[in-house]
Motif scaffolding. Structure first.
Motif, mmCIF file in Angstrom:
data_model
loop_
_atom_site.group_PDB
_atom_site.id
_atom_site.type_symbol
_atom_site.label_atom_id
_atom_site.label_comp_id
_atom_site.label_asym_id
_atom_site.label_seq_id
_atom_site.Cartn_x
_atom_site.Cartn_y
_atom_site.Cartn_z
ATOM 1 N N LEU A 171 44.185 74.978 15.113
ATOM 2 C CA LEU A 171 44.793 73.852 14.403
ATOM 3 C C LEU A 171 46.003 74.266 13.592
ATOM 4 C CD1 LEU A 171 41.658 71.826 13.276
ATOM 5 C CD2 LEU A 171 43.133 71.479 15.253
ATOM 6 N N ARG A 172 46.108 75.536 13.228
ATOM 7 C CA ARG A 172 47.249 75.984 12.422
ATOM 8 C C ARG A 172 48.316 76.687 13.258
ATOM 9 N NH1 ARG A 172 44.801 79.261 7.493
ATOM 10 N NH2 ARG A 172 43.397 80.017 9.117
ATOM 11 N N VAL A 173 48.261 76.554 14.564
ATOM 12 C CA VAL A 173 49.271 77.166 15.424
ATOM 13 C C VAL A 173 50.541 76.320 15.396
ATOM 14 C CG1 VAL A 173 49.871 77.754 17.801
ATOM 15 C CG2 VAL A 173 47.599 78.284 16.926
ATOM 16 N N GLU A 174 51.651 76.966 15.068
ATOM 17 C CA GLU A 174 52.949 76.286 15.036
ATOM 18 C C GLU A 174 54.008 77.177 15.655
ATOM 19 O OE1 GLU A 174 54.111 75.118 11.163
ATOM 20 O OE2 GLU A 174 52.453 73.702 10.856
ATOM 21 N N LEU A 175 54.977 76.545 16.306
ATOM 22 C CA LEU A 175 56.167 77.221 16.802
ATOM 23 C C LEU A 175 57.369 76.533 16.171
ATOM 24 C CD1 LEU A 175 57.805 79.124 18.553
ATOM 25 C CD2 LEU A 175 57.537 77.514 20.463
ATOM 26 N N ASN A 176 58.060 77.272 15.292
ATOM 27 C CA ASN A 176 59.195 76.723 14.552
ATOM 28 C C ASN A 176 60.471 77.328 15.103
ATOM 29 O OD1 ASN A 176 61.067 75.817 12.744
ATOM 30 N ND2 ASN A 176 59.843 76.278 10.920
ATOM 31 N N LYS A 189 63.391 86.699 15.122
ATOM 32 C CA LYS A 189 62.282 86.300 14.246
ATOM 33 C C LYS A 189 62.708 85.194 13.278
ATOM 34 C CE LYS A 189 59.926 90.772 14.256
ATOM 35 N NZ LYS A 189 59.497 91.925 13.439
ATOM 36 N N ARG A 190 63.959 85.202 12.880
ATOM 37 C CA ARG A 190 64.444 84.155 11.973
ATOM 38 C C ARG A 190 64.609 82.825 12.686
ATOM 39 N NH1 ARG A 190 69.889 85.950 9.946
ATOM 40 N NH2 ARG A 190 69.783 83.927 8.897
ATOM 41 N N LEU A 191 64.955 82.909 13.976
ATOM 42 C CA LEU A 191 65.238 81.688 14.724
ATOM 43 C C LEU A 191 64.008 81.112 15.418
ATOM 44 C CD1 LEU A 191 68.602 82.814 16.336
ATOM 45 C CD2 LEU A 191 68.318 81.240 14.424
ATOM 46 N N VAL A 192 63.078 81.961 15.881
ATOM 47 C CA VAL A 192 61.874 81.535 16.590
ATOM 48 C C VAL A 192 60.674 82.095 15.837
ATOM 49 C CG1 VAL A 192 60.607 81.557 18.769
ATOM 50 C CG2 VAL A 192 63.112 81.525 18.784
ATOM 51 N N ILE A 193 59.945 81.219 15.139
ATOM 52 C CA ILE A 193 58.892 81.655 14.229
ATOM 53 C C ILE A 193 57.542 81.129 14.718
ATOM 54 C CG2 ILE A 193 58.064 81.633 11.842
ATOM 55 C CD1 ILE A 193 60.964 80.924 11.023
ATOM 56 N N TRP A 194 56.608 82.056 14.921
ATOM 57 C CA TRP A 194 55.231 81.685 15.268
ATOM 58 C C TRP A 194 54.371 81.728 14.015
ATOM 59 C CZ3 TRP A 194 53.323 79.501 19.432
ATOM 60 C CH2 TRP A 194 53.966 79.653 20.667
ATOM 61 N N ARG A 195 53.580 80.690 13.830
ATOM 62 C CA ARG A 195 52.573 80.689 12.770
ATOM 63 C C ARG A 195 51.214 80.544 13.457
ATOM 64 N NH1 ARG A 195 55.310 80.409 8.071
ATOM 65 N NH2 ARG A 195 57.363 79.397 8.100
ATOM 66 N N LEU A 196 50.476 81.650 13.460
ATOM 67 C CA LEU A 196 49.211 81.711 14.173
ATOM 68 C C LEU A 196 48.045 81.526 13.214
ATOM 69 C CD1 LEU A 196 50.022 84.620 16.620
ATOM 70 C CD2 LEU A 196 50.255 82.173 16.963
ATOM 71 N N PRO A 197 46.829 81.359 13.731
ATOM 72 C CA PRO A 197 45.672 81.116 12.854
ATOM 73 C C PRO A 197 45.468 82.174 11.786
ATOM 74 C CG PRO A 197 45.088 80.657 15.112
ATOM 75 C CD PRO A 197 46.474 81.229 15.140
ATOM 76 N N SER A 198 45.960 83.394 12.013
ATOM 77 C CA SER A 198 45.793 84.458 11.019
ATOM 78 C C SER A 198 46.763 84.296 9.856
ATOM 79 C CB SER A 198 46.016 85.820 11.678
ATOM 80 O OG SER A 198 47.319 85.881 12.249
ATOM 81 N N SER A 199 47.570 83.219 9.849
ATOM 82 C CA SER A 199 48.553 82.919 8.813
ATOM 83 C C SER A 199 49.648 83.973 8.730
ATOM 84 C CB SER A 199 47.879 82.791 7.427
ATOM 85 O OG SER A 199 46.947 81.731 7.452
ATOM 86 N N LYS A 200 49.805 84.717 9.824
ATOM 87 C CA LYS A 200 50.860 85.728 9.871
ATOM 88 C C LYS A 200 51.949 85.259 10.818
ATOM 89 C CE LYS A 200 47.759 89.642 9.007
ATOM 90 N NZ LYS A 200 47.245 90.907 9.546
#
Length: 775
Positions: free
Chosen positions: A210-215, A182-193
């Protein structure tokens, strides 16, 4: 050297100092000596008997002594030696069993020691974030527990506690691995979770993503901890060792598919960006382009966006693993590819490739570009090791463009045809005798059969004979539904698409055209049933529609036959078999006699017309019939062809007067007053009946058809004779009979005329004379 048996017996204290082997050797020497002496004695016996007799007797005594010694030794061996040998073997077996038991106990203690050391090392490795070593140590501990469970003789109460401790330690490792993931592969989904699971709510549109991110973070390492690439390698390898990597990648693939890959395929306005932040990591983010009018993305756009995502994952997530992290012989990229490929390829097919199939055969050649783009896309995925094997459903779908084009074209044609069939029928167009069916220009066929290339009016010339009339095979003037004309144009264009197409495509399109007409036959009468029964105007239009289609179906297959693949080019491509069905459908839809017969039934059989109420009812019924016929004439005028109009009106009027004739002929007593009333009613029909024949808008041109009523109404002459009889005297009736040769005899038989005379006249001598003349 003493033998093994001797040593065993000697150790038990039951053998004398002289060993058994020595005694046997000594006995053997005695036997040999005795044997020599016996041989010598036998020689002396036969050579010198008497002198050797005494010596022989002494020898016999010695032999007996030796035999006794041998028997004693034999008994000793059988009793003492065998018994002592069995005892020695039993004692040795007990010693061996005890030794094995001691060995097992030592091995069990070794496994317990191995388990303890492995658990200690695993716990220490977890604290030091050396996850690969921790996973290997847990596998050592697990092997020790399995080995302990394998011994049936081991009844250790500690075994259950060891298994529980192993499970707890494994879950502890999995938890730490998940936390690092979870620290290395972070999903940011539309629910902001931040989550690795799938969102429970389905997004409604492109703006929801539009707020989907993969960090893929590089900034999460603390002092003294390994850098993320090495740490990620350790995490993935440990997950693989513990058998949890497949589950972790399955969750990751579900989120990747649902929130990034599928939206990029489905929404043309969505794009993906890759941002590399120094000492922080790589960010894959979805963003919206300028508003696009396109409903679907082009395959090339979809492929480029997907490749950008997958190449980034390969470079910064899967490609950072330098050690062999795999499940079996499958690498991480192959594992992820197997998890996402089936679903994403189906999404590409149904949301992109399906809509890129051309709707016109002339555009099929351009589709080769899409096939090449699909091949390049799959080639890139194979280089990244996301794909294995040679052929996939995606490429197969793209290459089968001819089949998909035929299916799509057929589906579109059927949908368009059904829309036309369910549209309003009262929007009509005028068809004149010089109407020409506009045929598309067809290429010259390869056979000797020549097809007319320009717009034609289905005229045919018979070779070596007279030319047909200019009106041969032409439709009469009438009105048809505009939708039916458009339906025929749709059929022509579809058949034209079949010309020059592949064999499969051509046959599919040909049978689709047949299905269009079959669909018309089944759908239109059912869909418009109420209106066809309620509005005669629509019934007439439907009749014309059916005749119009039947007319063109006669020659439709002939125009395209030579341009279709075999066996259709040999004559199978025809629509002639459908013509009788359409003609019958038009006739059944058009004829509406039930309402007229119902109105005539209110005349109460024309009896007791001297009663004013009965006469009014009968007169009303007759006038309603005339009025109904005039109304039909008004709505059918300029709709039906003249000949069909006259036949239809004649048939209806004939039905009406046939019913009147039948009701009058059923009367047994007609008074003079009733006869006058009947004559008045029938005279109304004779005067106004011909006025319903107004097929043309110009009134002056309708006189011809009004004078030709007997041609269209079979019972018209019969009805006129009946009207004459109702007011005639006996002599006039006999004169019109004229010995069975007069006009009355042409319409009625003798029994019918006699019944009329009996009903109209009283029983007198004159009536009897008149009846006698009716033969």
């Amino acid at each position: 050297m003493a033998s093994f048996v001797t040593e065993v017996l000697a150790s038990s204290g039951k053998l004398e100092k002289e060993d058994l082997s020595g005694k046997i050797s000594k006995m053997s020497r005695k036997v040999e000596d005795t044997k020599e002496e016996v041989c010598e004695m036998m020689n002396k016996k036969y050579a010198d008997f008497l002198p050797g007799l005494q010596g022989a007797e002494e020898l016999m005594v010695r032999v007996d002594e030796v035999s006794k010694e041998m028997d004693v030794l034999k008994n000793y061996i059988e009793n003492e030696v065998h018994q002592n040998l069995h005892v020695a073997v039993t004692e040795y077996a007990k010693l061996k069993q005890q030794l094995e038991r001691n060995t097992i106990i030592i091995q069990i203690l070794g496994h317990l020691k191995e388990f303890h050391n492995a658990m200690e090392e695993s716990n220490k490795s977890i604290q030091d974030k050396n996850f690969v070593d921790a996973a290997n140590q847990l596998e050592r501990a697990r092997a020790s527990v399995i080995a302990l469970k394998g011994w049936k003789t081991s009844q250790l109460p500690l075994l259950s506690a060891l298994s529980t401790e192993l499970t707890v330690q494994r879950e502890n490792l999995i938890y730490h691995l998940g936390d690092e993931w979870k620290r290395l592969v972070i999903w940011r989904l539309p629910s902001s979770k931040v989550t690795v699971g799938c969102s429970s709510l389905e997004p409604a549109g492109p703006k929801s993503f539009l707020r989907v991110e993969l960090n893929m973070s590089h900034a999460s390492s603390r002092d003294g901890e390994p850098k993320p690439p090495a740490l990620l390698c350790s995490v993935l390898q440990a997950l693989a060792i513990q058998g949890d990597l497949q589950h972790k990648f399955k969750l990751f693939s579900q989120v990747l598919l649902k929130n990034m890959l599928k939206p990029l395929v489905m929404y043309p306005s969505l794009s993906v960006s890759v941002t590399e932040q120094q000492d922080e990591g790589i960010v894959l983010a979805l963003h919206c382009l300028e508003e696009s009018n396109k409903e679907r993305s082009a395959p090339s756009q979809v492929y480029s966006k997907l490749l950008l995502v997958l190449k980034t994952l390969h470079a910064y997530l899967l490609g950072t693993v330098r050690l062999d992290v795999s499940i079996g012989d499958k690498k991480l990229s192959a594992i992820l590819g197997e998890l996402i490929w089936d679903e994403i390829s189906q999404c590409i097919i149904h949301e992109c490739l399906l809509y890129s199939i051309p709707s016109n055969s002339s555009q099929l050649e351009k589709y080769n570009t899409v096939i090449k783009e699909t091949e390049e896309f799959e080639k890139s995925l194979k280089e990244l090791e996301f794909l294995q094997g040679d052929s996939t459903d995606l490429l197969k779908y793209a290459r089968d463009v001819n089949c998909h084009f035929a299916s799509k074209k057929c589906k579109d044609v059927i949908v368009a045809a059904r829309k036309l069939m369910t549209s309003k029928m009262h929007n009509t167009v005028k068809i004149t005798p010089d109407y020409k069916l506009r045929l598309p220009k067809l290429p010259a066929p390869g056979t000797e059969v020549k097809v007319k290339q320009e717009t034609t009016n289905e005229e045919m010339t018979i070779e070596n004979s007279k030319q047909l009339s200019a009106w041969s095979l032409c439709l009469p003037a009438c009105r048809i539904s505009e939708s039916v004309q458009q339906l025929m144009e749709l059929a022509l264009n579809t058949l034209f698409e079949a010309v020059g197409s592949s064999t499969y495509c051509a046959l599919q399109l040909f049978y689709t055209v047949r299905n269009i007409f079959q669909l018309f036959y089944d759908v239109v009468p059912t869909y418009h049933k109420e209106n066809l029964l309620k509005f005669p105007h629509l019934a007439a239009i439907q009749h014309n529609n059916c005749m119009y289609l039947a007319h063109h179906l006669l020659t439709l297959g002939h125009h395209f036959r030579t341009h279709l693949p075999e066996p259709h080019s040999e004559g199978i491509a025809t629509f002639v078999d459908m013509v009788p069905g359409f003609k019958k459908l038009g006739e059944l839809t058009f004829l509406q006699l039930a309402e007229l017969l119902e109105r005539l039934s209110t005349a109460h059989n024309f009896c007791n017309l001297d009663d004013e109420d009965n006469y009014i009812a009968a007169s009303k019924a007759v006038r309603q019939v005339i009025h109904q016929l005039k109304q039909l004439g008004t709505v059918w005028q300029d709709v039906l062809p003249v000949s069909i109009y006259c036949k239809a009106m004649g048939s209806l009027l004939n039905t009406a007067i046939t019913e009147v004739i039948a009701k009058i002929m059923m009367l047994e007593d007609i008074s003079s007053e009733d006869g006058e009333h009947l004559h008045t009613l029938c005279q109304t029909i004779i005067e106004e009946g011909p006025l319903v024949f107004i097929p043309l808008a110009e009134k002056n041109k309708n006189k011809k058809y009004q004078e030709e009523v007997p041609l269209y109404v079979k019972k018209w002459s019969t009805f006129k004779e009946l009207v004459i009889v109702l007011r005639a005297n006996l002599q006039e009736i006999v004169d019109r009979w004229a010995d069975g040769k007069g006009p009355l005899a042409m319409e009625f038989c003798s029994s019918e005329v006699k019944n009329l005379i009996r009903a109209l006249f009283q029983n007198t001598d004159r009536r009897a004379v008149a009846l006698s003349k009716i033969k």
